[in-house]
Design a protein around this motif. Structure first.
Motif, PDB file in Angstrom:
ATOM      1  N   ASP A  79      40.824  70.058  26.371  1.00  0.00           N
ATOM      2  CA  ASP A  79      42.083  70.026  27.112  1.00  0.00           C
ATOM      3  C   ASP A  79      43.291  70.457  26.283  1.00  0.00           C
ATOM      4  N   ASN A 113      43.497  69.986  36.260  1.00  0.00           N
ATOM      5  CA  ASN A 113      43.529  68.600  36.758  1.00  0.00           C
ATOM      6  C   ASN A 113      42.116  68.048  36.993  1.00  0.00           C
ATOM      7  N   TRP A 114      41.173  68.425  36.117  1.00  0.00           N
ATOM      8  CA  TRP A 114      39.781  67.968  36.163  1.00  0.00           C
ATOM      9  C   TRP A 114      39.077  68.343  37.469  1.00  0.00           C
ATOM     10  N   LYS A 115      39.460  69.506  37.993  1.00  0.00           N
ATOM     11  CA  LYS A 115      38.774  70.105  39.129  1.00  0.00           C
ATOM     12  C   LYS A 115      38.018  71.341  38.629  1.00  0.00           C
TER      13      LYS A 115
END
Length: 463
Positions: free
Chosen positions: A152, A236-238
């Motif tokens: 990230d 966004n962790w998608k």
């Protein structure tokens, strides 16, 4: 003058013969075309490339002994072993280890995939020479591979974890891709990126679509329904998955700009009945074209792992390649063609197969200048040697003479069943040490080892 007429029965017989010939032609031509089309769809290759793949596989690797000049040297006891991390009561099942300084304190640590206890752990070196193991994530059923990278881009190191769901081959959709996000204090939050997919054997991170964030390359061994995919990071962790290939048995995915066009490509090893190495060439937008780099004609070749390095130091990336998997047999049995080889990069996606040595049950090979002489040597381990024989090696090193001629030297026969190894300078003395992990899936269980640190005592310096 006779006017002869063909009888209706004769006409019917002629029609039947024509129909029969047409049906036979359809069978003769159609079935192979259906097969070729099916293989093309699964592999991503064109039909012409599939034909080339079937007819052009190497025959030179079937015997092994014909391809390796077995130059064997005397043993040099330059590595001193010591167990680190947790103890054990049951035979250890270590699937993967990585040597990395997780906490940025200047000391190498070890990240462990433990398939006996179903967790990923951190063997922290702190202070120097003292190793303490801490579980970072539990309830990961048969974690197969871990990569440490700042996914990230927040300045700390996260963990990419492939999860099989079951150690032994299985067609159930039980695999998953997990990211353990570091909060900056070495506490980790679990993110499930993909689940209920074919058993995952490897996960690596890289920016494939050049949008500034990290995506994932994934090898899914499955059993006879595996896949290779890349997973696009949407933010966004998608995530969104893109299938690259429908072939069973992918073991490794390696990320590299193999063609020098400033985007990341993927090199994969596919085992099972395929025994092939592919390169997926990226157009810079996350669109990939598969290229077959190597394929063995021996469906029992036992491909077990690849890693990348510039072995001949000519400025391009070569492929190290071990074959020694024997899970198809219970108990597993070594084969005479097992061993270590490399694929020399000749440019333009052309690679030349070169056998280095025979090594029964070879499962992992890693590159390092072990003797500090300026060329690249190799460590190799075996998980599937003939362990009933006390003369079977589990760990060797291959000394490079500087001209790409290698001498095979024993390191140890104890512990046995070594699946994985990683070099690194653990005590910061300028000498290469190494860690190994034991995968003891079958007897004998008389020479067990979980995580072993092999410290370089400097004896090679005076060789």
């Amino acid at each position: 003058m006779d006017n002869k007429k063909t009888s209706p029965n004769t006409k019917k017989s002629g029609y039947k013969n024509i129909i029969l010939i047409v049906v036979i032609l359809i069978v003769i031509v159609g079935i192979p075309l259906l097969f070729l089309n099916y293989q093309a769809n699964r592999s991503g290759l064109t039909i012409k490339e599939v034909i080339s793949r079937i007819t052009g596989k190497s025959e030179a690797d079937n015997t092994g002994t014909d391809n390796a000049a077995e130059n064997t040297g005397e043993k040099i006891d330059f590595l001193t072993p010591s167990p680190i991390g947790n103890g054990f009561t049951e035979p250890p099942l270590i699937a993967h280890i990585q040597a990395v300084d997780l906490d940025n304190d200047g000391l190498l640590d070890v990240i462990v995939c433990d398939d006996r206890e179903n967790f990923v752990s951190w063997i922290r070196q702190n202070p120097a020479g003292t190793y303490t193991e801490t579980v970072l994530a539990s309830d990961l059923i048969a974690p197969s591979h871990v990569e440490v990278i700042d996914f990230d881009k927040d300045g700390d190191k996260d963990l990419m974890v492939g999860v099989l769901g079951m150690l032994f081959p299985n067609n159930d959709k039980i695999g998953s891709v997990v990211i353990l996000e570091n909060d900056g204090k070495n506490n980790f939050e679990k993110h499930i990126v993909a689940e209920k997919i074919a058993r995952v054997s490897d996960v690596r991170a890289g920016d494939f679509d050049n949008d500034g964030d990290m995506d994932l390359a994934v090898a899914q061994f499955g059993y006879d329904d595996g896949e290779t995919r890349w997973i696009e990071n949407l933010g966004n962790w998608k995530f969104e998955s893109h299938i690259l290939q429908y072939l069973s048995g992918p073991i490794n995915v390696e990320i590299v700009d193999i063609d020098g066009d400033n985007d990341l490509d993927i090199i994969s090893l596919v085992s099972q009945e395929w025994e092939e190495i592919y390169c997926f060439i990226n157009n810079g937008k996350g669109e990939f074209q598969p290229n077959l780099l190597y394929g063995s004609s021996n469906q029992d070749y036992g491909s077990s792992g690849i890693s990348l390095c510039d072995l001949d130091k000519d400025g391009d990336t070569d492929i190290l390649y071990s074959n020694g998997d024997a899970f198809d047999y219970m108990p597993p049995q070594g084969r005479p063609w097992h061993g270590v080889q490399w694929l020399e990069n000749k440019g333009n996606l052309k690679f030349e197969f070169k056998r280095i040595c025979n090594f029964t049950g070879a499962t992992n090979v890693r590159a390092s200048d072990i003797d500090n002489d300026g060329d690249i040597d190799l460590f190799a381990v075996s998980a599937f040697n003939i362990w009933d024989s006390p003369d079977s090696y589990s760990f060797i090193w291959l000394e490079n003479d500087g001209s790409m001629n290698f001498t095979k030297r024993e390191i140890t026969k104890n512990p046995t069943h070594l699946l994985t190894c990683e070099p690194g300078d653990f005590n910061n003395d300028g000498l290469i040490d190494v860690i190994t992990g034991g995968m003891h899936t079958y007897p004998p269980f008389d020479r067990l080892g979980r995580i072993t640190l092999w410290t370089n005592n400097g004896m090679l310096a005076g060789k």
